[in-house]
Design a protein around this motif. Structure first.
Motif, mmCIF file in Angstrom:
data_model
loop_
_atom_site.group_PDB
_atom_site.id
_atom_site.type_symbol
_atom_site.label_atom_id
_atom_site.label_comp_id
_atom_site.label_asym_id
_atom_site.label_seq_id
_atom_site.Cartn_x
_atom_site.Cartn_y
_atom_site.Cartn_z
ATOM 1 N N LEU A 152 0.665 -1.147 0.060
ATOM 2 C CA LEU A 152 -0.086 0.176 0.229
ATOM 3 C C LEU A 152 0.875 1.276 0.089
ATOM 4 O O LEU A 152 0.497 2.291 -0.639
ATOM 5 C CB LEU A 152 -1.080 -0.118 1.057
ATOM 6 N N LEU A 153 1.802 1.189 0.529
ATOM 7 C CA LEU A 153 2.850 2.412 0.835
ATOM 8 C C LEU A 153 3.481 2.627 -0.443
ATOM 9 O O LEU A 153 4.031 3.779 -0.557
ATOM 10 C CB LEU A 153 3.597 2.290 2.163
ATOM 11 N N THR A 154 3.797 1.533 -1.084
ATOM 12 C CA THR A 154 4.708 1.871 -2.213
ATOM 13 C C THR A 154 4.307 1.782 -3.582
ATOM 14 O O THR A 154 4.947 1.672 -4.486
ATOM 15 C CB THR A 154 6.114 0.590 -2.074
ATOM 16 N N THR A 155 2.953 1.399 -3.730
ATOM 17 C CA THR A 155 2.550 1.145 -4.871
ATOM 18 C C THR A 155 2.192 2.473 -5.536
ATOM 19 O O THR A 155 1.580 3.517 -5.069
ATOM 20 C CB THR A 155 1.224 0.221 -4.984
ATOM 21 N N PRO A 156 2.237 2.580 -7.023
ATOM 22 C CA PRO A 156 2.123 3.578 -7.843
ATOM 23 C C PRO A 156 0.753 3.782 -8.679
ATOM 24 O O PRO A 156 0.672 4.428 -9.356
ATOM 25 C CB PRO A 156 3.375 3.710 -8.888
ATOM 26 N N THR A 157 -0.401 2.940 -8.022
ATOM 27 C CA THR A 157 -1.399 2.785 -8.794
ATOM 28 C C THR A 157 -2.544 3.615 -8.282
ATOM 29 O O THR A 157 -2.349 4.143 -6.993
ATOM 30 C CB THR A 157 -1.952 1.315 -8.882
ATOM 31 N N SER A 158 -3.606 3.805 -8.837
ATOM 32 C CA SER A 158 -4.693 4.470 -8.304
ATOM 33 C C SER A 158 -5.476 4.041 -7.098
ATOM 34 O O SER A 158 -5.216 2.814 -6.948
ATOM 35 C CB SER A 158 -5.954 4.965 -9.323
ATOM 36 N N GLY A 159 -6.132 4.465 -6.422
ATOM 37 C CA GLY A 159 -6.815 4.265 -5.106
ATOM 38 C C GLY A 159 -7.836 2.995 -5.449
ATOM 39 O O GLY A 159 -8.100 1.868 -4.993
ATOM 40 N N LYS A 160 -8.593 3.423 -6.697
ATOM 41 C CA LYS A 160 -9.657 2.186 -7.314
ATOM 42 C C LYS A 160 -8.882 0.922 -7.436
ATOM 43 O O LYS A 160 -9.360 -0.081 -7.115
ATOM 44 C CB LYS A 160 -10.513 2.712 -8.340
ATOM 45 N N ASP A 161 -7.896 1.166 -8.536
ATOM 46 C CA ASP A 161 -7.087 -0.282 -8.552
ATOM 47 C C ASP A 161 -6.567 -0.816 -7.424
ATOM 48 O O ASP A 161 -6.422 -2.163 -7.403
ATOM 49 C CB ASP A 161 -6.026 0.177 -9.727
#
Length: 116
Positions: A22-31
């Motif tokens: 969660l802290l390192t992911t570069p995706t959008s909130g929905k994804d």
């Protein structure tokens, strides 16, 4: 290994990995939410499968122990019977040997007396 400890370790490890993701992911909130839900479902299915496998292994272990116990009892009885049969078969030969030895000893004693 204690199943409770294993499950606790898996849960804590999954939680830590999830937080790092969660802290390192570069995706959008929905994804990210969709991905998290899928991951949670996979983890839940994994736990369910682990529980089923544990139950199956437990049943197999109990069955194997029961069959093993019955087998050892049967084999023990058969060995005991075989030994008793062998004793019965050998007893006449042992008695004959004892008689032959006694007769031989008498002959030796008579021969000594005759020589003296």
């Amino acid at each position: 290994m204690n199943t409770k400890s294993l499950l606790s370790g898996l849960f804590v490890g999954s939680t830590i990995v999830g937080a790092i993701t969660l802290l390192t992911t570069p995706t959008s909130g929905k994804d990210l939410r969709t991905s998290c839900k899928e991951s949670a479902r996979k983890v839940q299915k994994g736990f369910e499968q682990l529980a089923k496998d544990s139950q199956t292994a437990s049943i197999q272990l109990k069955t194997t122990a029961k069959v093993g116990k019955e087998t050892f009892v049967t084999v023990g009885e058969e060995v005991k019977d075989s030994i008793n049969d062998w004793k019965k078969d050998v007893e006449p030969a042992l008695n004959q040997l004892k008689n032959d030895i006694e007769a031989l000893q008498k002959n030796v004693e008579q021969s000594r007396k005759a020589i003296d």
